[in-house]
Scaffold this motif. Sequence first.
Motif, PDB file in Angstrom:
ATOM      1  N   LYS A 171     -21.359   4.111 -40.664  1.00  0.00           N
ATOM      2  CA  LYS A 171     -20.937   2.884 -40.315  1.00  0.00           C
ATOM      3  C   LYS A 171     -19.739   2.527 -39.425  1.00  0.00           C
ATOM      4  O   LYS A 171     -19.724   2.014 -38.181  1.00  0.00           O
ATOM      5  N   GLU A 174     -20.956   3.839 -36.032  1.00  0.00           N
ATOM      6  CA  GLU A 174     -21.722   2.762 -35.229  1.00  0.00           C
ATOM      7  C   GLU A 174     -20.745   1.928 -34.834  1.00  0.00           C
ATOM      8  O   GLU A 174     -20.929   1.274 -33.536  1.00  0.00           O
ATOM      9  N   THR A 178     -20.234   0.776 -30.885  1.00  0.00           N
ATOM     10  CA  THR A 178     -20.765  -0.562 -30.232  1.00  0.00           C
ATOM     11  C   THR A 178     -19.350  -1.279 -29.932  1.00  0.00           C
ATOM     12  O   THR A 178     -19.501  -2.394 -29.323  1.00  0.00           O
TER      13      THR A 178
END
Length: 180
Positions: A171, A174, A178
Amino acid sequence: MQNEEELLKQLQSSTHKEQAFRALITQYKERLYWHIRNIVKSHDDTDDVLQNTFIKVYKNINNFKGDSKLYSWMYRIATNESITFINKNAKRLQISNEEAQQLAINNLKSDTYFEGDEIQLKLQEAIATLPEKQQLVFNMKYFQDLKYKEISEILETSEGALKASYHIAVKKIETYLTKD
């Protein structure tokens, strides 16, 4: 590939130790190299840590009790040697472990042995932002495709804790990849 029990008997016998140790190195050096490389980043540093790992294995093989698999024991030594290396390097440069990790990633860009592209470099940067344990779990699971049971033996932690660490690490990575 030699059976682990046979190899261990030979490693612990005085007559076959040298030959068995050569077989051990042949069997495990590539896997241990990439495990260490994922932690310390640099090819040259990895070679040094790998050498130290095998020296420790050689010196301590008679203390191995067989509570875990031989390769789990060696991975644990390699992990500890890698962390020790990072800590010593950070102390020598008088910087934090996090700064030492960032420095290693910055040096990856000029490392002739690093064949990664910009995306892989970004992934390494994301991994470096994780706490040490999450980095280890992520590297072992993602890059080496080790099973939670194996990682559990290496890091001496429950599988449940490892799954949680891996999930949190993914998580965070990511999110890092992003943003912007």
